[in-house]
Write an enzyme that holds these catalytic residues in place. Structure first.
Site, PDB file in Angstrom:
ATOM      1  N   PRO A 120       0.842  -1.177   0.092  1.00 39.49           N
ATOM      2  CA  PRO A 120      -0.068  -0.128  -0.039  1.00 39.49           C
ATOM      3  C   PRO A 120       0.911   1.199   0.052  1.00 39.49           C
ATOM      4  O   PRO A 120       1.872   1.389   0.903  1.00 39.49           O
ATOM      5  CB  PRO A 120      -0.709  -0.078   1.243  1.00 39.49           C
ATOM      6  CG  PRO A 120      -0.699  -1.704   1.580  1.00 39.49           C
ATOM      7  CD  PRO A 120       0.911  -2.153   1.249  1.00 39.49           C
ATOM      8  N   ALA A 141      -0.098   5.534  -0.029  1.00 43.33           N
ATOM      9  CA  ALA A 141      -1.088   6.611   0.041  1.00 43.33           C
ATOM     10  C   ALA A 141      -0.946   7.555  -1.108  1.00 43.33           C
ATOM     11  O   ALA A 141       0.036   7.799  -1.463  1.00 43.33           O
ATOM     12  CB  ALA A 141      -0.958   7.154   1.539  1.00 43.33           C
ATOM     13  N   GLN A 164      -5.565  -3.088   3.873  1.00 45.61           N
ATOM     14  CA  GLN A 164      -4.723  -2.983   5.004  1.00 45.61           C
ATOM     15  C   GLN A 164      -5.245  -1.781   6.045  1.00 45.61           C
ATOM     16  O   GLN A 164      -5.692  -0.872   5.529  1.00 45.61           O
ATOM     17  CB  GLN A 164      -3.429  -2.070   4.552  1.00 45.61           C
ATOM     18  CG  GLN A 164      -2.188  -2.039   5.613  1.00 45.61           C
ATOM     19  CD  GLN A 164      -1.219  -1.696   5.088  1.00 45.61           C
ATOM     20  OE1 GLN A 164      -0.793  -0.334   5.158  1.00 45.61           O
ATOM     21  NE2 GLN A 164      -0.106  -2.437   4.880  1.00 45.61           N
ATOM     22  N   CYS A 224       4.365   2.052   9.033  1.00 47.66           N
ATOM     23  CA  CYS A 224       4.352   3.266   8.483  1.00 47.66           C
ATOM     24  C   CYS A 224       5.059   4.255   9.146  1.00 47.66           C
ATOM     25  O   CYS A 224       5.090   4.293  10.478  1.00 47.66           O
ATOM     26  CB  CYS A 224       2.879   3.735   8.457  1.00 47.66           C
ATOM     27  SG  CYS A 224       2.803   5.421   7.582  1.00 47.66           S
ATOM     28  N   ASP A 249      13.802  -2.313  -1.667  1.00 45.16           N
ATOM     29  CA  ASP A 249      14.904  -2.334  -3.080  1.00 45.16           C
ATOM     30  C   ASP A 249      14.766  -3.473  -3.775  1.00 45.16           C
ATOM     31  O   ASP A 249      15.746  -3.892  -4.651  1.00 45.16           O
ATOM     32  CB  ASP A 249      16.406  -2.484  -2.330  1.00 45.16           C
ATOM     33  CG  ASP A 249      16.751  -1.174  -1.469  1.00 45.16           C
ATOM     34  OD1 ASP A 249      15.781  -0.373  -1.283  1.00 45.16           O
ATOM     35  OD2 ASP A 249      17.892  -1.119  -1.029  1.00 45.16           O
TER      36      ASP A 249
END
Length: 381
Positions: A37, A39, A96, A127, A232
């Protein structure tokens, strides 16, 4: 399926890894790829675009448990899974959730499962954004191990047969590492998987992801709990290299797919041991950008859609030889017609520089001082 890859992180060593479908409760995800996810980025329109290029598990933008329980319109809008006609057939619906109150999280999960038909719930404990961590949520929550256990347990109990997973980071910073605690709690509370972005919240998106932490987590968590690696994976072979280097069960893709929904086509090929398709010519990219913008316009109106697509355009343009004056026009477009005209000024047959396409993209903020509630680090409970 056995796949061999040259691991650039390992000094060019070649590794062979067995790639299997990802098991998350009753779900079987093949190839073992999950969209992270992001935003304002992984909107229903963009998720549908990504899904149109290959199978994977595509998770919604982060949804507030409190906002869902309170029926806030802006929160409910995030639950929309409109695919705009881009995807045929059924596919797992994944949401989520973020929250710190076990009762509220449990109530939110019951609504997701009972009212919205969700097939998978992911709990965000990773987050690093200031407005999230300063409330004790996101990457701050795992420091309070008892509270995290209560949140995960409440979600699992409320979800019934629907699998619950947890996304996390290595910790708040190097002095406050929590990823192994999260893995233990996930196993003890009955969640199906744990995904690790191999950076701390303090690192944010800077530096290099520490894949060794993913390997450490996989070794510490019981085999029946899936461990996913994140961080990465900017080229399709990176996904195979991560599986080989860490022993994880699947990969989570975030920044690597920005402006590149066809990345999922490339990942599917690499994970099946097939040659990775070349990046598309500009003509295909222009069609994707147009579809993306039109999908946003159907949902939000033309002006908001065009202003939203402008955020994505630098990512779509990465690696393509676009004249500076065209770039300048694209970042200022105010209409779908203006967008189409600017896109049409680029040679549809031109292809990108692969070394730029497969390099890092997206945000690189960090390091940062993590915002936390007063006294948060004084104790773990």
């Amino acid at each position: 399926m056995s796949v061999t890859v040259t691991d650039e992180r390992g000094g060019g060593a070649r590794h062979t890894v067995e790639v299997r479908p990802l098991a998350i409760g009753p779900l079987r995800i093949d190839p073992p790829v999950v969209l992270a996810p992001m935003a304002g980025v992984t909107t229903p329109t963009y998720r549908a675009l990504c899904r149109s290029y290959g199978a994977a598990l595509f998770v919604s933008e982060m949804v507030s448990a409190r906002g869902l329980v309170d029926g806030q319109p802006e929160t409910l809008a995030l639950l929309d899974d409109d695919r705009g006609g881009l995807v045929e057939g059924d596919a797992p619906r994944s949401v989520q959730l973020s929250g710190t109150d076990p009762a509220v999280v449990g109530a939110a999960v019951r609504r997701l499962v009972g009212d919205h038909g969700v097939d998978h719930v992911d709990l965000n404990t990773g987050c690093p954004t200031r407005k999230v961590t300063r409330e004790g949520a996101g990457a701050a929550l795992p420091w309070k191990a008892d509270r995290l256990a209560a949140v995960v347990g409440a979600a699992v109990a409320a979800a019934g047969s629907v699998p619950v997973t947890v996304k996390t980071r290595i910790g708040i910073d190097d002095a406050h590492r929590t990823h192994l605690d999260v893995g233990r709690i996930v196993a003890e509370e009955g969640a199906a998987a744990v995904a690790l972005h191999a950076r701390t919240a303090a690192t944010w998106y800077s530096g290099t992801a520490d894949w060794s932490a993913i390997a450490e987590l996989r070794a510490a968590v019981p085999a029946h709990v899936a461990v996913l690696g994140n961080g990465d994976v900017f080229a399709a072979p990176d996904a195979v290299a991560m599986l080989a280097a860490t022993g994880c069960d699947g990969v989570v893709i975030g920044r690597g797919c920005l402006g590149r929904p066809w990345f999922f086509r490339e990942l599917a090929a690499a994970l099946a041991g097939r040659p990775v398709p070349a990046p598309p010519p500009w003509g295909e990219v222009a069609e994707v950008v147009t579809t993306h913008a039109q999908g946003l316009a159907r949902r939000h109106g033309e002006l908001r859609a065009v202003r939203s697509i402008r955020r994505h355009l630098p990512w779509y343009l990465t690696g393509y030889p676009v004249p500076p004056e065209v770039r300048a026009t694209l970042v200022r477009v105010e209409s779908l017609a203006g967008l189409a005209a600017a896109l049409g000024r680029i040679d549809p047959g031109v292809r990108p520089d692969p070394t730029e396409v497969d390099g890092p993209r997206g945000p690189v903020q960090g390091p940062q001082i993590v915002a936390l509630p007063d006294g948060w680090l004084a104790h773990r409970s």
